[in-house]
Design an enzyme around this catalytic site. Structure first.
Site, short mmCIF file in Angstrom:
data_model
loop_
_atom_site.label_atom_id
_atom_site.label_comp_id
_atom_site.label_asym_id
_atom_site.label_seq_id
_atom_site.Cartn_x
_atom_site.Cartn_y
_atom_site.Cartn_z
CB SER A 252 7.86 -14.41 95.91
OG SER A 252 9.14 -14.17 95.38
CG HIS B 77 0.71 -16.42 92.00
ND1 HIS B 77 1.64 -15.98 91.08
CD2 HIS B 77 0.41 -15.34 92.79
CE1 HIS B 77 1.88 -14.69 91.29
NE2 HIS B 77 1.16 -14.29 92.31
CE LYS C 134 10.90 -17.69 94.80
NZ LYS C 134 12.29 -17.45 95.22
#
Length: 261
Positions: A131, A139, A153
């Protein structure tokens, strides 16, 4: 053309299922299998579990049989936050992750397990779907359940690049914008790097993309040499955008992308 054996993990997720379905539509090109935790969910989505292996990515040994003979691995696993309880009027909902399902365990260690197991099995190409937002500590998705999901991630992506370079295994890292449950194949796709498309998308378009288009990018990445050893963000122009040229040839799109994070 040699038949490619492909394993799709997270194959009962909303995007993973689309990828596996697309691959199964081309049996002359791909010998595709899914990997998931729930037999019931696989049966419900695909009407059969014949093309599935079952296990848990946090237990690396459960991946061994699934990866035997595979040429390519597509990683579509992800931690999933859940709402703790319906919020009171005027309050924001609070989220949590299931026990053992924190992003550090799933999106980092779980992806490392898959990468290591794939390399040990002789897989030649690993496609990792992530993502956008991994460069942005603040975020909103990182705040859900205090999981820092996009940060973990991003760490897994860095691990894949280093492991690929060290082992000679090709990688493709696809960082999708906000996922839409809308038809694919009717938009122009745009690629970028380092989350620039989150804040500087052309003409102020939303940094989003249909899941079906992400699934097509995955399939094309398995086909196209210019997608190998690349990492990129991807979004789409809105459907029916007057300036759009619908993306149908993916080689030029991948040619715009670059190696490394």
């Amino acid at each position: 053309m040699a038949l490619k054996q492909v394993l799709v993990t997270g194959a009962t997720g909303r995007t993973g299922a689309l990828v596996l379905q697309k691959l199964l539509q081309h049996p002359e090109e791909f010998n595709a299998f899914g990997f998931a935790r729930s037999q019931a969910k696989a049966q419900d989505l695909f009407g059969s579990v014949d093309r599935f292996f079952f296990g848990d990515i946090t237990a690396k040994d459960t991946l061994t049989a699934a990866l035997e003979g595979c040429h390519c691995l597509v990683i579509l696993t992800s931690a999933t936050p859940r709402m703790k309880a319906p919020p009171a009027p005027g309050e924001r909902p609070e989220f949590e992750f299931e026990p053992g399902g924190m992003p550090e365990a799933v999106d980092y260690q779980g992806q490392i397990n898959q990468i290591d197991a794939a390399i040990a099995a002789g897989v030649q190409h690993i496609v990792l779907v992530g993502s956008m937002g991994g460069t942005q500590e603040n975020h909103p998705l990182n705040k859900l359940g205090q999981g820092n999901i996009l940060i973990w991630k991003r760490k897994a992506e860095a691990y894949l690049i280093d492991a690929g370079i060290g082992s000679g295994v090709d990688y493709t890292i696809i960082r999708a914008g906000g996922l839409l449950d809308q038809p694919g194949g009717v938009r122009e796709l745009l690629v970028g790097k380092d989350d620039v498309l989150l804040t500087q998308a052309p003409n102020g378009i939303a940094p989003s993309i249909p899941r079906a288009d992400v699934a097509e990018v995955v399939v094309q990445a398995l086909r196209c040499p210019t997608a190998k050893n690349k990492a990129f963000d991807v979004i789409s122009k809105p459907e029916n955008d007057a300036t759009a040229i619908v993306t149908t040839d993916f080689a030029p799109l991948f040619a715009q992308t670059t190696p490394d994070l």
